[in-house]
Write a protein that holds these residues in place. Structure first.
Motif: not given
Length: 625
Positions: A466-470, A497-499, A504-508
């Motif tokens: 979840d730190r990626y979202t941060d 990404r946590k929305i 959670y949604t995919p990331t590119t």
């Protein structure tokens, strides 16, 4: 029944062969006496019949026992359980022989087992095999897994009183009996270890000052090769000797027996060592346990197990050779495969050793000049496999290797030609099968294990996904070749990404790079090595992300769950992706990496290494020193 050598007294239930008690230095039982006798120390497996879809946790309670040897120097007892058709559907179709050994003057005991599935018996899946020890929790509070992974641990009660986080194994300690660990996260997967490093671990009691250690002197009966990870010791004063499990590998890992296939394997012996002193420093007992581990390793293969299924040193063989690497874009000449991992494992495809649990594996590391020697190999037919730190891919020797009792095989010089089409235009990471070189963030405030503060294995902290979202709350990671630094700018795991809560949604991710003098007709190659994949699908676009179909997709791959289990690596994957020069432009280019499967925080990949190669060049040109 009791086994007693005057130092340690081992109490076993008969005829079931459960470890009911271990007495030492005036302590009546170092195991958790408040548990039932069947839950203190035991062998267990998780098994199923593939056509049923139901798994069984089986503690392998035996139905008969006998004393194999009883001399002034050695006691060995056997607890057996045999299967036949009348045993019923709920009985595992295996013959089990559990052995316990005690030697004169030795502060501990040994245990091993033989599993035997006869030809024509029902199909069987075995997902896990291990020995578990549940120690006296009021006594054993200090755990040691390695030199730099030691700490006071919570009890089962502390965990029950805590707050469960994203999964049941991870608990926030809200009201522990020891206030010093209040507010920390406990998770058994934070103490996992590679097979190659998992030689000794255990617990220390302060009063009296006693240590309990599980020592595994070899990896030959473990599964998945030297860098397969698994559990060690964990909260609840639990120590494990794990022979194989699907942790960090996925549900397809394990022993799969089909169409009446016969199978037999010896697991162990492992050594349970007890030590003590009159002081109060955990380090003294830990150092003594390490010294004992070294002694046990040097004694392998043991000369005292009495089962005919366990071959002694004179019934085993040796292989010697040298591994070289030939990559003309690195060096005109072949170079030594420095520190290569070289092993013998059952015959199979390239890299199949990492998926093998049925057979025995024998591994070593080559020296700086690529020379290797593997000793004490069971007589059988093998393939020789290898991989080289700093080099992508897997090596497999083209012929079978036949080991006979007492044989010494001189295999000579072997040359590995790693995947390579052209010169390196750019690269991200280090090809070492882990994501440890990439950026690993600090944990969120309030979700910390203090052991891993400023620790080389800080990836063991909870919740880093979840730190990626941060860090990337609205826009995804962009890496610019020649400007960015993968140690700081490449997140260790490509996650969703946590929305919103549980959404959670995919990331590119994007890699930006310049190309000069594009060769339109020349093939370019993208090498993509993954250190882990969990229910992921990695899709790749070249320069145009709006094309409906990606240029490449892995399809859905992996279930090693290494992201959730703080693993930094799981199963290794390698892809070679052709790119036409017509897809590139002179100047700025972009590669889009989309992890296309959303909805879950643990769905994703960890990259090992990415490299873009240009078109092949003349053999006379050396491009990289």
């Amino acid at each position: 029944m009791e086994m007693d050598n005057g130092i340690v007294k081992l109490r076993l239930t008969k005829p079931t062969g459960m470890i009911a008690g271990v007495a030492y230095k005036g302590i009546n039982n170092v195991l958790e006496y408040r548990f039932k006798e069947t839950r203190r120390g035991y062998w267990d497996i998780v098994w199923s019949r593939p056509d049923e879809g139901r798994s069984y946790f089986d503690t392998l309670q035996s139905t008969s026992y006998r004393v194999i040897a009883k001399t002034k120097d050695q006691i060995e007892v056997s607890f057996t359980k045999k299967w036949n058709v009348s045993s019923g559907e709920n009985a595992v179709p295996l013959n089990i022989d559990k052995r316990f050994i005690m030697l004169r003057g030795v502060s501990g005991f040994y245990s091993y087992a033989i599993f035997h599935h006869l030809e024509g018996w029902p199909d069987l899946d075995i997902d896990e095999a291990r020995i578990a020890f549940k120690l006296h929790q009021n006594m054993f509070r200090y755990m040691a897994v390695s030199d730099d992974r030691q700490r006071i641990m919570p009890t089962d009660h502390d965990r029950t009183a805590g707050h469960i986080l994203d999964y049941k194994e991870a608990v926030l300690l809200t009201d522990p009996t020891n206030p010093k660990i209040k507010g920390e996260v406990d998770d058994k997967y934070q103490y996992s270890c590679d097979n190659k490093d998992n030689r000794v671990h255990g617990w220390i009691s302060s009063h009296p000052h006693v240590g309990f250690w599980v020592i595994t002197p070899t990896d030959e009966f473990r599964a998945g090769g030297p860098v397969k990870q698994d559990l060690t010791s964990h909260a609840g004063s639990t120590s494990l000797a794990i022979f194989f499990s699907n942790h960090y590998a996925g549900p397809n890992f394990g022993v799969k027996l089909r169409d009446g296939e016969p199978w037999k394997k010896v697991f162990g012996p492992v050594f349970v060592y007890l030590n003590s002193d009159s002081g109060n420093k955990p380090s003294t007992l830990w150092e003594d346990a390490k010294e004992q581990m070294s002694k046990e390793t040097k004694k392998w293969p043991y000369d005292f197990p009495l089962s005919k299924e366990f071959p002694h040193a004179n019934q085993r063989g040796t292989i010697r050779g040298r591994l070289l690497v030939r990559d003309r874009y690195i060096n005109r000449d072949v170079v030594p495969a420095k520190s290569a991992y070289v092993g013998l494992a059952p015959p199979g495809d390239v890299g199949s050793w990492q998926d093998d649990a049925k057979g025995y594996q024998f591994w070593t590391q080559a020296d700086e000049m690529g020379y290797f020697t593997i000793r004490h190999i069971r007589a059988d037919i093998y393939n020789l496999y290898a991989w080289v730190p700093g080099i992508i891919g897997d090596y497999t020797y083209s012929d079978d290797v036949i080991i006979l009792p007492g044989s010494e095989v001189e295999i000579g010089d072997l040359v590995y030609d790693p995947p390579r089409n052209g010169p390196t235009l750019w690269e991200i990471g280090i090809p070492d099968r882990t994501a440890s070189e990439f950026y690993v963030p600090d944990p969120a405030p309030g979700l910390m294990n203090k052991l891993y503060i400023n620790h080389p294995e800080k990836f063991r902290q909870y919740g880093l996904w979840d730190r990626y979202t941060d860090l990337y709350s609205t826009k995804d990671l962009i890496y610019t070749v020649g400007v960015s630094d993968y140690r700081e700018d490449w997140f260790f795991a490509h996650v969703n990404r946590k929305i919103d809560k549980h959404i959670y949604t995919p990331t590119t991710w994007r890699i930006l790079f310049d190309v000069k003098n594009v060769v339109r007709t020349g093939p370019y190659t993208l090498r993509l090595a993954l250190a882990s994949a969990n229910l992921a699908e990695l899709q790749i676009w070249i320069n145009n992300p709006y094309i409906r179909q990606p240029h490449f997709t892995t399809g859905r791959i992996g279930r090693d769950n290494a992201i959730a289990r703080h693993g930094i690596h799981g199963r290794y994957w390698l892809y070679s992706i052709d790119i036409s020069g017509f897809q590139l432009v002179n100047g700025k280019n972009t590669i889009y990496l989309k992890q296309a499967r959303g909805s879950n925080p643990f769905t994703g990949v960890m990259y090992d290494y990415i490299r873009l190669e240009g078109p092949p060049q003349d053999d006379t040109v050396r491009l990289i020193n």
